[in-house]
Design a protein around this motif. Structure first.
Motif, PDB file in Angstrom:
ATOM      1  N   ARG A   1     -10.640   4.413   0.649  1.00  0.00           N
ATOM      2  CA  ARG A   1      -9.313   4.334   0.654  1.00  0.00           C
ATOM      3  C   ARG A   1      -7.975   5.308   0.627  1.00  0.00           C
ATOM      4  O   ARG A   1      -8.637   6.349   0.627  1.00  0.00           O
ATOM      5  N   THR A   2      -6.791   5.014   1.323  1.00  0.00           N
ATOM      6  CA  THR A   2      -6.100   5.859   1.968  1.00  0.00           C
ATOM      7  C   THR A   2      -5.512   6.881   0.432  1.00  0.00           C
ATOM      8  O   THR A   2      -5.806   6.545  -0.328  1.00  0.00           O
TER       9      THR A   2
ATOM     10  N   GLU B   1      -3.268   3.807  -1.115  1.00  0.00           N
ATOM     11  CA  GLU B   1      -3.579   3.213  -2.016  1.00  0.00           C
ATOM     12  C   GLU B   1      -4.436   3.801  -3.063  1.00  0.00           C
ATOM     13  O   GLU B   1      -4.450   2.937  -4.409  1.00  0.00           O
TER      14      GLU B   1
ATOM     15  N   GLN C   1      -1.738   4.116  -5.694  1.00  0.00           N
ATOM     16  CA  GLN C   1      -1.187   2.796  -6.114  1.00  0.00           C
ATOM     17  C   GLN C   1      -2.359   2.391  -7.282  1.00  0.00           C
ATOM     18  O   GLN C   1      -1.426   2.067  -8.585  1.00  0.00           O
TER      19      GLN C   1
ATOM     20  N   LYS D   1      -6.796   2.603  -8.775  1.00  0.00           N
ATOM     21  CA  LYS D   1      -8.079   2.980  -9.049  1.00  0.00           C
ATOM     22  C   LYS D   1      -8.979   3.034  -9.688  1.00  0.00           C
ATOM     23  O   LYS D   1      -8.642   2.908 -10.859  1.00  0.00           O
TER      24      LYS D   1
ATOM     25  N   ASN E   1      -2.676   7.594   5.771  1.00  0.00           N
ATOM     26  CA  ASN E   1      -2.185   6.341   5.600  1.00  0.00           C
ATOM     27  C   ASN E   1      -1.340   6.669   6.707  1.00  0.00           C
ATOM     28  O   ASN E   1      -1.592   4.956   7.324  1.00  0.00           O
TER      29      ASN E   1
ATOM     30  N   ARG F   1      -4.488   4.212   8.653  1.00  0.00           N
ATOM     31  CA  ARG F   1      -5.165   2.801   8.629  1.00  0.00           C
ATOM     32  C   ARG F   1      -3.866   2.188   8.990  1.00  0.00           C
ATOM     33  O   ARG F   1      -4.781   1.458  10.088  1.00  0.00           O
TER      34      ARG F   1
ATOM     35  N   TRP G   1     -11.224  -1.490   0.079  1.00  0.00           N
ATOM     36  CA  TRP G   1     -10.683  -2.197  -0.953  1.00  0.00           C
ATOM     37  C   TRP G   1     -11.556  -3.734  -0.634  1.00  0.00           C
ATOM     38  O   TRP G   1     -11.636  -4.093  -2.250  1.00  0.00           O
TER      39      TRP G   1
ATOM     40  N   TYR H   1     -12.644  -2.705  -4.299  1.00  0.00           N
ATOM     41  CA  TYR H   1     -11.913  -2.472  -5.126  1.00  0.00           C
ATOM     42  C   TYR H   1     -11.154  -3.315  -5.837  1.00  0.00           C
ATOM     43  O   TYR H   1      -9.836  -4.014  -6.861  1.00  0.00           O
TER      44      TYR H   1
END
Length: 351
Positions: A23-24, A27, A30, A32, A44, A47, A95, A122
């Motif tokens: 992911r970016t 992300e 925020q 993990k 970022n 995406r 994600w 995730y």
């Protein structure tokens, strides 16, 4: 070879395998999966562009744009993966287990990696995280007024192979107005939950686990409600340390902190301390009378703790008097108190 695998099975593998999150960076920051490495397929900004194309133009155009954006990056992705997983066994997720992780898994497999592709990505890990808080645990809560040294006691318990969850350590906050200690930076709420869930997964649920008595929030982080409810219903060991010793330990801890930080935190307590006591506390800090400052704010914190303690079922509270002179002896006394039928365990001097 690409092996689809659930997050629970991946975490439970007997030999740990490096995990890559594609992911970016935003992300990943925020929240993990603990221990995961970030190899972002897109920046970022990229995406956002791909997502907009998907919504406004269509799936096929978004895929083509994705390949255009990543075309020159693939050798770099593989080199990064080799540094992370030199044995060429690697887990991959995005994600929700869609195109980003699928593309990375395809490329790594083509190079020769054995790839474990996390099903549901995730998003499924977050579901798994919430499930951990719903499970029952054999909790024992370590309580006591501010300055009792509960964290030190938890660490000593851990050193003798007792199961311990250090909530303040996970939240990077000591749970008071001064809890950041002017250096600690709290993780996101999402990351706090992720880290807590993984520690809970590693527990033996049939064995006792120690946690420190906390309010629902630790700084800006909130203990998940199902786990908090279990804490509230668990046995509480209420350690009683003489006030003089508590003041002494807090002075030692706070005397190294910046005076401006202490004053700023104290002023935020103005509504609770009152104008006059806040003024006196600030003056004590400015004059480096740390013991006086500590005694003033302890009035508030002791009252707050007493109020919270009064709401507990008295039958689930065991008082343990300790002097905090010999940590090992104090911990042994605490352990003995669990098995004692007496509600109060006296200290060595019979106080």
């Amino acid at each position: 070879m690409i092996n689809p695998i659930s997050i629970n099975d991946f975490i439970s593998l007997p030999n740990a395998i490096p995990l890559v999150d594609v992911r970016t960076p935003a992300e990943f920051e925020q929240g993990k999966i603990p221990g995961a490495f970030n190899i972002p397929l897109f920046t970022n900004e990229e995406r956002v562009i791909v997502g907009t194309t998907y919504k406004q133009v269509g799936r096929e155009q978004a895929i083509l744009l994705g390949f255009d954006l990543t075309g020159s990056k693939w050798s770099g992705f593989i080199k990064q993966a080799l540094e992370i997983a030199p044995l060429m066994k690697i887990g991959v997720h995005c994600w929700r287990g869609g195109m980003r992780s699928g593309a990375m898994a395809w490329a790594l497999n083509l190079y020769g990696f054995e790839v474990y592709l996390i099903e549901g990505g995730y998003k499924n890990y977050r579901k798994w995280t919430i499930e951990q808080f719903e499970k029952p645990y054999q909790l024992t809560v370590l309580g006591g007024m501010t300055g009792s040294g509960k964290t030190q006691i938890l660490h000593q318990l851990q050193s003798i192979n007792e199961q311990v969850i250090d909530l303040e350590g996970l939240a990077q906050h000591q749970g008071s107005a001064y809890g950041s200690m002017n250096i600690l930076i709290q993780p996101t709420q999402e990351q706090f939950e992720n880290d807590l869930a993984l520690q809970l997964k590693q527990l033996d649920p049939c064995q006792r686990t120690w946690v420190e008595d906390e309010s629902l929030t630790i700084g800006q982080r909130c203990i998940p409600h199902p786990f908090w409810d279990q804490m509230c219903d668990s046995l509480l060991l209420n350690i009683n340390v003489p006030q003089g010793k508590r003041v002494e330990m807090l002075v030692e801890e706070y005397c190294v902190l910046d005076a401006g930080f202490l004053i700023s935190c104290t002023e935020r307590l103005k509504k609770r301390l009152g104008l006059e006591q806040t003024k006196l506390a600030v003056q004590a800090i400015e004059e480096n009378r740390m013991a006086d400052f500590i005694r003033i704010v302890l009035v508030y914190y002791d009252k707050t703790y007493a109020t919270a303690l009064s709401k507990r079922n008295k039958e689930g509270v065991v008082l343990v008097n300790i002097d905090r002179i010999d940590l090992v002896a104090d911990v042994n006394k605490i352990l003995n108190a669990i098995h004692s039928e007496q509600p109060t365990i006296n200290d060595k001097n019979g106080n």
